[in-house]
Scaffold this motif. Structure first.
Motif, mmCIF file in Angstrom:
data_model
loop_
_atom_site.group_PDB
_atom_site.id
_atom_site.type_symbol
_atom_site.label_atom_id
_atom_site.label_comp_id
_atom_site.label_asym_id
_atom_site.label_seq_id
_atom_site.Cartn_x
_atom_site.Cartn_y
_atom_site.Cartn_z
ATOM 1 N N VAL A 262 0.859 -1.188 0.000
ATOM 2 C CA VAL A 262 0.000 0.000 0.000
ATOM 3 C C VAL A 262 0.891 1.232 0.000
ATOM 4 O O VAL A 262 1.755 1.373 0.869
ATOM 5 C CB VAL A 262 -0.916 0.007 1.240
ATOM 6 C CG1 VAL A 262 -1.768 1.268 1.264
ATOM 7 C CG2 VAL A 262 -1.789 -1.242 1.245
ATOM 8 N N PRO A 263 0.732 2.118 -0.969
ATOM 9 C CA PRO A 263 1.591 3.302 -1.001
ATOM 10 C C PRO A 263 1.361 4.186 0.221
ATOM 11 O O PRO A 263 0.235 4.335 0.701
ATOM 12 C CB PRO A 263 1.178 4.010 -2.294
ATOM 13 C CG PRO A 263 -0.201 3.514 -2.580
ATOM 14 C CD PRO A 263 -0.252 2.099 -2.060
ATOM 15 N N LEU A 264 2.441 4.742 0.729
ATOM 16 C CA LEU A 264 2.353 5.609 1.892
ATOM 17 C C LEU A 264 1.733 6.935 1.495
ATOM 18 O O LEU A 264 2.121 7.548 0.486
ATOM 19 C CB LEU A 264 3.752 5.841 2.479
ATOM 20 C CG LEU A 264 3.841 6.656 3.755
ATOM 21 C CD1 LEU A 264 3.159 5.920 4.896
ATOM 22 C CD2 LEU A 264 5.300 6.933 4.118
ATOM 23 N N ASP A 265 0.758 7.369 2.269
ATOM 24 C CA ASP A 265 0.116 8.659 2.010
ATOM 25 C C ASP A 265 1.145 9.765 2.211
ATOM 26 O O ASP A 265 1.688 9.916 3.311
ATOM 27 C CB ASP A 265 -1.051 8.837 2.983
ATOM 28 C CG ASP A 265 -1.859 10.104 2.703
ATOM 29 O OD1 ASP A 265 -1.247 11.117 2.328
ATOM 30 O OD2 ASP A 265 -3.081 10.075 2.881
ATOM 31 N N PRO A 266 1.438 10.575 1.192
ATOM 32 C CA PRO A 266 2.470 11.605 1.344
ATOM 33 C C PRO A 266 2.116 12.664 2.389
ATOM 34 O O PRO A 266 3.000 13.229 3.027
ATOM 35 C CB PRO A 266 2.570 12.218 -0.059
ATOM 36 C CG PRO A 266 1.290 11.861 -0.731
ATOM 37 C CD PRO A 266 0.867 10.546 -0.163
ATOM 38 N N VAL A 267 0.832 12.935 2.577
ATOM 39 C CA VAL A 267 0.431 13.902 3.599
ATOM 40 C C VAL A 267 0.737 13.349 4.994
ATOM 41 O O VAL A 267 1.325 14.031 5.843
ATOM 42 C CB VAL A 267 -1.062 14.256 3.466
ATOM 43 C CG1 VAL A 267 -1.503 15.135 4.629
ATOM 44 C CG2 VAL A 267 -1.325 14.954 2.146
#
Length: 253
Positions: A7-12
C-alpha cells in the motif's frame, strides 16, 4: 510470492509524521478548521502558562529528589515574574540574599556545578530536570569529577552564570533553564555551559545544547553531550566560540 501489492504511503501522513508544525492543515473558507483552531488555542495557553507559572521544588521535582540533592532555591534581583519579564537585566544578577545562601550552602572549586533556572518555561524545568540531575551526577562520579551541590534560581536569565562562577569558582558551570515556549512544545529545556564564567563574559563565552524534550534531545543524549563539551573545555582551558561539539579542542598557546 504474494500477490498483495504494498500500500503506497500517504504523502500527507508522511509529511505530518516528520514535524509538529501546522502544515497541510487544510482550511474552512479563509480560516482554520475548528479542530486546528482549538489545538492552536490549547498550545498557546500552554505556552503562556509555561512562562507565568512559578516552579515549586517539591511539587515539580518530588520530595525524594529534593532530599537526595538537598536542593534549595534562591532568587535573582527580579522581585517578581512580571519584573523579570520587563527587566531581563535583573534576571542576570543574583540578589544579595541569594549570594549569602549560595556561599553558605555550596562547596567552592568543584569540577562541575549544576544550576537549575526557571527561565521562560517552568513547564520545561518540571518535565526535564528530574530525569537529568541523577544522570549528570552519575556521569560526573564515573569520571572522578567533583560535583557541586545543585540549586534552583528563580527568575533566572543565562547571564546569572557569571555571578555563580565568581561566587563558587567551579571549573564548569551547567545551567539547565527553560526555553522560550513555542506552539509546538512548552517543555523544551536548554543546557548552557561555561568554563570558569566570570562577570563580563557574554554568550560568546558559552556553549549551548537546546531542545531537550520528548520529541527532541533525550536525557541520556543531553548528558553525554554536556560532558563531551566539558571535557573539551578542560582540555582547551576555555569555552564558547571555537569549541565545537565533536571537534578536537584547539589548545591555547
Amino acid at each position: 510470492m504474494s500477490d498483495q501489492l504494498p500500500v503506497p504511503l500517504d504523502p500527507v501522513e508522511a509529511a505530518l509524521a516528520q514535524t509538529p508544525a501546522r502544515v497541510l492543515a487544510g482550511r474552512a473558507g479563509p480560516a482554520y478548521r475548528t479542530a486546528t483552531l482549538l489545538k492552536l488555542r490549547e498550545d498557546h495557553a500552554a505556552a503562556r502558562d509555561a512562562v507565568h507559572t512559578e516552579v515549586d521544588l517539591v511539587r515539580d521535582f518530588g520530595a525524594e529528589l529534593v532530599a537526595r540533592f538537598q536542593l534549595f532555591a534562591v532568587q535573582t534581583q527580579a522581585a517578581s515574574k512580571a519584573e523579570y519579564l520587563r527587566r531581563p537585566d535583573l534576571g542576570r544578577k543574583l540578589s544579595e540574599a541569594a549570594r549569602d545562601v549560595i556561599r553558605a550552602q555550596c562547596p567552592a572549586g568543584c569540577d562541575v556545578q549544576i544550576v537549575v533556572g526557571d527561565g521562560l518555561s517552568a513547564t520545561a524545568v518540571a518535565a526535564q530536570v528530574p530525569a537529568l540531575l541523577g544522570l549528570l551526577q552519575d556521569r560526573a562520579t564515573a569520571r572522578g569529577w567533583s560535583f557541586g551541590r545543585p540549586f534552583f534560581v528563580r527568575h533566572c536569565r543565562v547571564g546569572v552564570m557569571n555571578d555563580i562562577g565568581a561566587l563558587l569558582s567551579p571549573e564548569v558551570v551547567v545551567l539547565l533553564v527553560g526555553e522560550r515556549p513555542g506552539l509546538a512544545t512548552a517543555e523544551s529545556l536548554s543546557a548552557y555551559l561555561a568554563y570558569r564564567p566570570r562577570p563580563g563574559h557574554t554568550d560568546a563565552d558559552r556553549n549551548l545544547i537546546s531542545n531537550i524534550h520528548g520529541r527532541g534531545v533525550g536525557p541520556a543524549d543531553a548528558v553525554g553531550r554536556v560532558f563531551a563539551l566539558a571535557e573539551q573545555f578542560r582540555a582547551a582551558g576555555r569555552s564558547g566560540v571555537g569549541i565545537t561539539e565533536g571537534a578536537a579542542p584547539q589548545l591555547d598557546g
